[in-house]
Design a protein around this motif. Structure first.
Motif, PDB file in Angstrom:
ATOM      1  N   VAL A 116       0.860  -1.180   0.000  1.00 26.84           N
ATOM      2  CA  VAL A 116       0.000   0.000   0.000  1.00 26.84           C
ATOM      3  C   VAL A 116       0.898   1.232   0.000  1.00 26.84           C
ATOM      4  CG1 VAL A 116      -1.737   1.330   1.262  1.00 26.84           C
ATOM      5  CG2 VAL A 116      -1.822  -1.173   1.304  1.00 26.84           C
ATOM      6  N   ALA A 117       0.659   2.155  -0.927  1.00 24.97           N
ATOM      7  CA  ALA A 117       1.371   3.432  -0.967  1.00 24.97           C
ATOM      8  C   ALA A 117       0.331   4.531  -1.129  1.00 24.97           C
ATOM      9  CB  ALA A 117       2.355   3.465  -2.123  1.00 24.97           C
ATOM     10  N   ILE A 118       0.325   5.486  -0.188  1.00 24.67           N
ATOM     11  CA  ILE A 118      -0.678   6.552  -0.212  1.00 24.67           C
ATOM     12  C   ILE A 118       0.027   7.896  -0.276  1.00 24.67           C
ATOM     13  CG2 ILE A 118      -2.565   7.656   1.040  1.00 24.67           C
ATOM     14  CD1 ILE A 118      -3.117   4.916   2.340  1.00 24.67           C
ATOM     15  N   ASP A 119      -0.429   8.740  -1.198  1.00 28.76           N
ATOM     16  CA  ASP A 119       0.079  10.100  -1.326  1.00 28.76           C
ATOM     17  C   ASP A 119      -0.974  11.051  -0.762  1.00 28.76           C
ATOM     18  OD1 ASP A 119       2.033  12.091  -2.446  1.00 28.76           O
ATOM     19  OD2 ASP A 119       0.213  12.677  -3.527  1.00 28.76           O
ATOM     20  N   LEU A 120      -0.652  11.704   0.353  1.00 30.17           N
ATOM     21  CA  LEU A 120      -1.603  12.590   1.026  1.00 30.17           C
ATOM     22  C   LEU A 120      -2.013  13.764   0.141  1.00 30.17           C
ATOM     23  CD1 LEU A 120      -3.146  13.507   3.556  1.00 30.17           C
ATOM     24  CD2 LEU A 120      -1.037  14.606   4.335  1.00 30.17           C
ATOM     25  N   GLU A 121      -1.053  14.378  -0.513  1.00 26.19           N
ATOM     26  CA  GLU A 121      -1.321  15.578  -1.307  1.00 26.19           C
ATOM     27  C   GLU A 121      -2.322  15.324  -2.438  1.00 26.19           C
ATOM     28  OE1 GLU A 121       1.181  18.589  -4.112  1.00 26.19           O
ATOM     29  OE2 GLU A 121       2.083  18.027  -2.197  1.00 26.19           O
ATOM     30  N   SER A 122      -2.152  14.223  -3.159  1.00 25.34           N
ATOM     31  CA  SER A 122      -3.041  13.927  -4.289  1.00 25.34           C
ATOM     32  C   SER A 122      -4.272  13.122  -3.865  1.00 25.34           C
ATOM     33  CB  SER A 122      -2.282  13.148  -5.368  1.00 25.34           C
ATOM     34  OG  SER A 122      -1.915  11.865  -4.886  1.00 25.34           O
ATOM     35  N   GLY A 123      -4.202  12.500  -2.686  1.00 27.90           N
ATOM     36  CA  GLY A 123      -5.314  11.661  -2.235  1.00 27.90           C
ATOM     37  C   GLY A 123      -5.378  10.332  -2.978  1.00 27.90           C
ATOM     38  N   ILE A 124      -4.242   9.896  -3.507  1.00 23.38           N
ATOM     39  CA  ILE A 124      -4.200   8.660  -4.295  1.00 23.38           C
ATOM     40  C   ILE A 124      -3.570   7.537  -3.466  1.00 23.38           C
ATOM     41  CG2 ILE A 124      -3.172   7.532  -6.320  1.00 23.38           C
ATOM     42  CD1 ILE A 124      -5.325   9.472  -7.112  1.00 23.38           C
ATOM     43  N   ALA A 125      -4.245   6.389  -3.464  1.00 26.50           N
ATOM     44  CA  ALA A 125      -3.704   5.183  -2.838  1.00 26.50           C
ATOM     45  C   ALA A 125      -3.439   4.171  -3.938  1.00 26.50           C
ATOM     46  CB  ALA A 125      -4.683   4.615  -1.827  1.00 26.50           C
ATOM     47  N   LYS A 126      -2.261   3.585  -3.925  1.00 22.37           N
ATOM     48  CA  LYS A 126      -1.919   2.509  -4.847  1.00 22.37           C
ATOM     49  C   LYS A 126      -1.809   1.234  -4.030  1.00 22.37           C
ATOM     50  CE  LYS A 126       0.203   5.489  -8.211  1.00 22.37           C
ATOM     51  NZ  LYS A 126       1.326   5.761  -9.083  1.00 22.37           N
ATOM     52  N   VAL A 127      -2.623   0.250  -4.406  1.00 25.25           N
ATOM     53  CA  VAL A 127      -2.713  -0.981  -3.628  1.00 25.25           C
ATOM     54  C   VAL A 127      -2.446  -2.179  -4.535  1.00 25.25           C
ATOM     55  CG1 VAL A 127      -4.187  -2.365  -2.128  1.00 25.25           C
ATOM     56  CG2 VAL A 127      -4.475   0.124  -2.173  1.00 25.25           C
ATOM     57  N   ASP A 128      -1.477  -2.998  -4.151  1.00 23.81           N
ATOM     58  CA  ASP A 128      -1.214  -4.257  -4.842  1.00 23.81           C
ATOM     59  C   ASP A 128      -1.909  -5.345  -4.036  1.00 23.81           C
ATOM     60  OD1 ASP A 128       0.406  -2.835  -6.553  1.00 23.81           O
ATOM     61  OD2 ASP A 128       2.261  -3.434  -5.566  1.00 23.81           O
ATOM     62  N   HIS A 129      -2.781  -6.117  -4.719  1.00 25.38           N
ATOM     63  CA  HIS A 129      -3.542  -7.130  -3.991  1.00 25.38           C
ATOM     64  C   HIS A 129      -3.920  -8.287  -4.892  1.00 25.38           C
ATOM     65  CE1 HIS A 129      -7.466  -5.763  -5.733  1.00 25.38           C
ATOM     66  NE2 HIS A 129      -6.776  -4.652  -5.856  1.00 25.38           N
ATOM     67  N   ASN A 130      -4.180  -9.408  -4.253  1.00 24.22           N
ATOM     68  CA  ASN A 130      -4.670 -10.592  -4.946  1.00 24.22           C
ATOM     69  C   ASN A 130      -6.181 -10.421  -5.080  1.00 24.22           C
ATOM     70  OD1 ASN A 130      -5.786 -13.134  -5.500  1.00 24.22           O
ATOM     71  ND2 ASN A 130      -4.088 -14.188  -4.511  1.00 24.22           N
TER      72      ASN A 130
END
Length: 68
Positions: free
Chosen positions: A33-47
């Motif tokens: 999980v990687a979240i960027d506070l400024e852009s409000g974007i979360a990148k999630v790698d999941h099965n």
């Protein structure tokens, strides 16, 4: 492995980022999980077989944020 990019509203500080990262990381099948506070974007790698987009959405809302 599926890579989801999610727009999230309601985060105001790094505490929000930590809380949401913890909530998403606790789901089965989530590997990163990687979240960027400024852009409000979360990148999630999941099965996707273990954790669907609906499950991610429920975790986000359960943590007090909104998936846009």
């Amino acid at each position: 492995m599926e890579h989801s990019t999610l727009k999230i509203e309601g985060m105001t500080c790094m505490g929000c980022v930590r809380s949401l990262t913890s909530a998403l990381s606790a789901l089965p099948g989530v590997s990163h999980v990687a979240i960027d506070l400024e852009s409000g974007i979360a990148k999630v790698d999941h099965n996707a077989a273990l954790t669907s987009l609906a499950t991610l959405s429920e975790a986000i809302e359960g943590a007090g944020f909104e998936l846009v």
